[in-house]
Design a protein around this motif. Structure first.
Motif, mmCIF file in Angstrom:
data_model
loop_
_atom_site.group_PDB
_atom_site.id
_atom_site.type_symbol
_atom_site.label_atom_id
_atom_site.label_comp_id
_atom_site.label_asym_id
_atom_site.label_seq_id
_atom_site.Cartn_x
_atom_site.Cartn_y
_atom_site.Cartn_z
ATOM 1 N N LEU A 32 -7.544 50.235 9.435
ATOM 2 C CA LEU A 32 -6.193 50.226 9.381
ATOM 3 C C LEU A 32 -5.455 49.517 10.780
ATOM 4 N N CYS A 33 -5.974 49.682 11.722
ATOM 5 C CA CYS A 33 -5.441 49.340 12.998
ATOM 6 C C CYS A 33 -6.311 48.193 13.707
ATOM 7 N N THR A 34 -5.694 47.467 14.624
ATOM 8 C CA THR A 34 -6.416 46.546 15.463
ATOM 9 C C THR A 34 -7.215 47.475 16.388
ATOM 10 N N VAL A 35 -8.061 46.812 17.165
ATOM 11 C CA VAL A 35 -8.785 47.372 18.452
ATOM 12 C C VAL A 35 -7.927 47.751 19.338
ATOM 13 N N SER A 36 -6.905 46.885 19.613
ATOM 14 C CA SER A 36 -5.679 46.960 20.674
ATOM 15 C C SER A 36 -4.805 48.200 20.235
ATOM 16 N N GLU A 37 -4.559 48.324 18.928
ATOM 17 C CA GLU A 37 -3.577 49.483 18.479
ATOM 18 C C GLU A 37 -4.447 50.953 18.534
ATOM 19 N N ILE A 38 -5.591 50.883 18.287
ATOM 20 C CA ILE A 38 -6.422 51.914 18.573
ATOM 21 C C ILE A 38 -6.519 52.288 20.054
ATOM 22 N N GLU A 39 -6.603 51.488 21.111
ATOM 23 C CA GLU A 39 -6.870 51.633 22.254
ATOM 24 C C GLU A 39 -5.605 52.003 23.001
ATOM 25 N N SER A 40 -4.473 51.524 22.340
ATOM 26 C CA SER A 40 -2.958 51.954 22.833
ATOM 27 C C SER A 40 -2.717 53.439 22.433
ATOM 28 N N LEU A 41 -2.858 53.834 21.209
ATOM 29 C CA LEU A 41 -2.926 54.942 20.570
ATOM 30 C C LEU A 41 -3.639 56.110 21.332
ATOM 31 N N SER A 42 -5.014 55.767 21.787
ATOM 32 C CA SER A 42 -5.882 56.561 22.795
ATOM 33 C C SER A 42 -5.357 56.907 23.752
ATOM 34 N N LEU A 43 -4.916 55.774 24.452
ATOM 35 C CA LEU A 43 -4.356 55.727 25.862
ATOM 36 C C LEU A 43 -3.240 56.794 25.935
ATOM 37 N N ARG A 44 -2.252 56.648 24.958
ATOM 38 C CA ARG A 44 -0.989 57.657 24.854
ATOM 39 C C ARG A 44 -1.246 58.870 24.957
ATOM 40 N N LEU A 45 -2.219 59.253 24.152
ATOM 41 C CA LEU A 45 -2.955 60.680 24.145
ATOM 42 C C LEU A 45 -3.532 61.066 25.360
ATOM 43 N N GLU A 46 -4.251 59.999 26.145
ATOM 44 C CA GLU A 46 -4.920 60.378 27.380
ATOM 45 C C GLU A 46 -3.586 60.595 28.572
ATOM 46 N N VAL A 47 -2.695 59.738 28.427
ATOM 47 C CA VAL A 47 -1.419 60.027 29.211
ATOM 48 C C VAL A 47 -0.727 61.293 28.932
ATOM 49 N N ALA A 48 -0.682 61.708 27.803
ATOM 50 C CA ALA A 48 -0.278 63.132 27.603
ATOM 51 C C ALA A 48 -1.121 64.244 28.079
ATOM 52 N N ARG A 49 -2.425 64.120 28.101
ATOM 53 C CA ARG A 49 -3.270 65.054 28.576
ATOM 54 C C ARG A 49 -3.222 65.014 29.942
ATOM 55 N N CYS A 50 -2.856 63.906 30.929
ATOM 56 C CA CYS A 50 -3.000 63.841 32.014
ATOM 57 C C CYS A 50 -1.494 64.475 32.445
ATOM 58 N N LEU A 51 -0.418 64.316 31.888
ATOM 59 C CA LEU A 51 0.777 64.679 32.269
ATOM 60 C C LEU A 51 0.982 66.287 31.955
ATOM 61 N N ASP A 52 0.329 66.698 30.876
ATOM 62 C CA ASP A 52 0.043 68.256 30.672
ATOM 63 C C ASP A 52 -0.551 68.879 31.603
ATOM 64 N N GLY A 53 -1.565 68.249 32.456
ATOM 65 C CA GLY A 53 -2.375 68.761 33.071
ATOM 66 C C GLY A 53 -1.698 68.746 34.703
ATOM 67 N N GLY A 54 -0.664 68.357 34.662
ATOM 68 C CA GLY A 54 0.217 68.107 36.100
ATOM 69 C C GLY A 54 -0.040 66.914 36.987
ATOM 70 N N MET A 55 -0.352 65.818 36.436
ATOM 71 C CA MET A 55 -0.642 64.773 37.117
ATOM 72 C C MET A 55 0.541 64.020 37.144
ATOM 73 N N ASN A 56 0.829 63.505 38.555
ATOM 74 C CA ASN A 56 2.056 62.482 38.511
ATOM 75 C C ASN A 56 1.953 61.148 37.907
ATOM 76 N N TYR A 57 3.064 60.629 37.661
ATOM 77 C CA TYR A 57 3.311 59.337 37.293
ATOM 78 C C TYR A 57 2.279 58.281 37.602
ATOM 79 N N ALA A 58 2.247 58.196 38.999
ATOM 80 C CA ALA A 58 1.550 57.343 39.816
ATOM 81 C C ALA A 58 0.022 57.386 39.579
ATOM 82 N N LYS A 59 -0.165 58.739 39.575
ATOM 83 C CA LYS A 59 -1.980 59.085 39.227
ATOM 84 C C LYS A 59 -2.246 58.784 38.128
#
Length: 98
Positions: A32-59
């Protein structure tokens, strides 16, 4: 969701929800997706995980390489969105506990 597309978006959601295992979902996303699209979606989920864990924007930026605009958008959705990130993060937490 964009008006007029609800039916096809719902169909996509039903297909994903009906997949039986991770390999089926991975194969579908690969088709369904390009490699870049899958990577982008995956990174957004990782960003959410980091933020939910209390990590600040810079980190988060340092850890993921994602732009501050994307981090901000994910944070907004995480805190004021439809709850999809929260559901996904609970699933990740549940899978990690196994």
């Amino acid at each position: 969701m964009k008006k007029g597309n609800e039916k096809v978006i719902r169909q996509l959601c039903e297909v994903l929800a009906g997949m039986q295992n991770v390999d089926d979902v991975a194969a579908f996303l690969d088709d369904l997706c390009t490699v870049s699209e899958i990577e982008s979606l995956s990174l957004r989920l990782e960003v959410a995980r980091c933020l939910d864990g209390g990590m600040n924007y810079a980190k988060v930026n340092e850890t993921t390489g994602v732009s501050s605009a994307t981090i901000c958008r994910v944070n907004r959705c995480l805190n004021y969105g439809a709850g999809g990130y929260k559901t996904a993060l609970k699933l990740i937490e549940k899978e990690s506990a196994i």
